[in-house]
Design an enzyme around this catalytic site. Sequence first.
Site, PDB file in Angstrom:
ATOM      1  NE  ARG A  96      34.238  -5.472  19.310  1.00 34.29           N
ATOM      2  CZ  ARG A  96      34.539  -4.189  19.264  1.00 34.29           C
ATOM      3  NH1 ARG A  96      33.775  -3.296  19.874  1.00 34.29           N
ATOM      4  NH2 ARG A  96      35.594  -3.765  18.597  1.00 34.29           N
ATOM      5  CG  PHE A 383      50.631  -0.678   6.079  1.00 32.29           C
ATOM      6  CD1 PHE A 383      49.612  -0.068   5.357  1.00 32.29           C
ATOM      7  CD2 PHE A 383      50.329  -1.158   7.347  1.00 32.29           C
ATOM      8  CE1 PHE A 383      48.329   0.056   5.882  1.00 32.29           C
ATOM      9  CE2 PHE A 383      49.056  -1.032   7.879  1.00 32.29           C
ATOM     10  CZ  PHE A 383      48.049  -0.427   7.138  1.00 32.29           C
TER      11      PHE A 383
END
Length: 558
Positions: A96, A383
């Site tokens: 989007r 991470f």
Amino acid sequence: MAFKTDIEIAREAQKKPIQEIGQKLGIEPADLVPYGHDKAKVSADFIARQAGNKDGKLILVTAINPTPAGEGKTTTTVGLGDGLNAIGKKAAICIREASLGPCFGMKGGAAGGGYAQVVPMEEMNLHFTGDFHAITSAHNLLSAMIDNHIYWGNDLQIDSRRVVWRRVMDMNDRALRDIVTSLGGVANGFPSQAGFDITVASEVMAILCLATDLEDLQERLGNIIVAYTRDRKPVTCRDIKADGAMTVLLKDAMQPNLVQTLENNPAFVHGGPFANIAHGCNSVVATRTALKLADYVVTEAGFGADLGAEKFMDIKCRKAGIAPSAVVIVATIRAMKMNGGVLKQDLGAENIDAVNKGCANLGRHIENIKKFGVPAVVAINHFAGDTDAEVDAVRDYVKSLGSEAILCKHWADGSKGIEDLARRVVEIAESGEADFKTLYPDDMPLFKKIETIAQKIYRADEVLADKKIRDQLKQWEEAGYGHLPICMAKTQYSFTTDPNRRGAPDGHSVPIREVRLSAGAGFIVAICGEIMTMPGLPRVPSSESIRLNDQGLIEGLF
């Protein structure tokens, strides 16, 4: 070790001319409408000519409920698209467009991160190709024409107390949620209560994202119910005679935008309804076009799977006649620990118990996806502080549910860090294992549809709605709208309507505050709890630190 920021990485991108990106999908330069050198719209004529092509495989990327620790759903969508291309597959990405509201509020941009980004990042997070401005203008043109019709005699006998069409702007501004218009005397019209929503909550946005072509667009715009007469008869956009002019304003915005990843792979960026207050998916036109041009199309649905994925399946897939072959659920070790009760400042320390406790949220989403008949695989977005033991804890938990979790390092390593997931997704998609089905049938009563979502996806015991709301739903059924799907407007942070309840709670209630009929888009919006269709800015908005530096470059945007 100092990591480069997303914007530093994006500025170092070795972008190719957009015509070269188009040719990767068989789009000739003449079929592109360039916006500068690195972005273009794909012409409607070209899209129409692809109708006979075989569809590729559709891969949906969704996630656990978002936490302040970050999940990286768009980053994983971009990384997976790059990963599929890296292993030799012809793949495209569909995401989007970014709203200015969160960019200047608190969420930041929507172009991925690290070495899994779509560029040009700065333009995508600002005005891009002007689609949101066109949607805002078209929406507010209708507002102006409604008031103008009432001012000049009101031939349609609109009850000015029952105008249901609010105005929009693409910014967070709580002061505009409820306003009074037309003060100042006879020349300014009739005073009335009104209000603004954010553009991404506009029905025009939803219509643009669900329409198949310009003819369908105008038909849907015409069907918008804008007001009621004194005897409760609906007045439509077509009655106001605004549908033609609105279509003209949206003509260019209907064409999907083509850009590229950092690895020069094609990405369609088009449409931007929020998933917490709208249906949360990119446009049907962009997704269908990508499916006709690529063997694999990776798309995302906003926020957690309880919102974005449910609406993707029950609204977008139902309306567009498409179905995913596989679903990727994004999770992070940090988010598992937050769901397990760890505070954000303590996430750096290894905590296996918290990971195990927090996995309940992930497990709930895996179970929910299976209800749609589509196989799911978990992407652990890596991470630097994650420990092997914490990763193994998530893998073991997911395996116990009959699924699989794959560690992905695309943020740091680009496509090389996500090839394992890409290969597994190909295996699942090619296995034919998916047997897609929606959560509820078209002919189920509207309130029962709301209950089905609340009970099967949110695991609520009950839906709370007063007689006025239930009667309104029955009236819409009697008026011929009973077949429409439901678009739940609910907090993204929890399965409940309380944003502070993490994990996988059950036995709760879902209060429905209001229902809205989006007759043009083709769904009923149920507004739950305290969710707002016009957000406000936080105490310290991002906009306070956004500026141009001495070199004329943007700082603070992301």
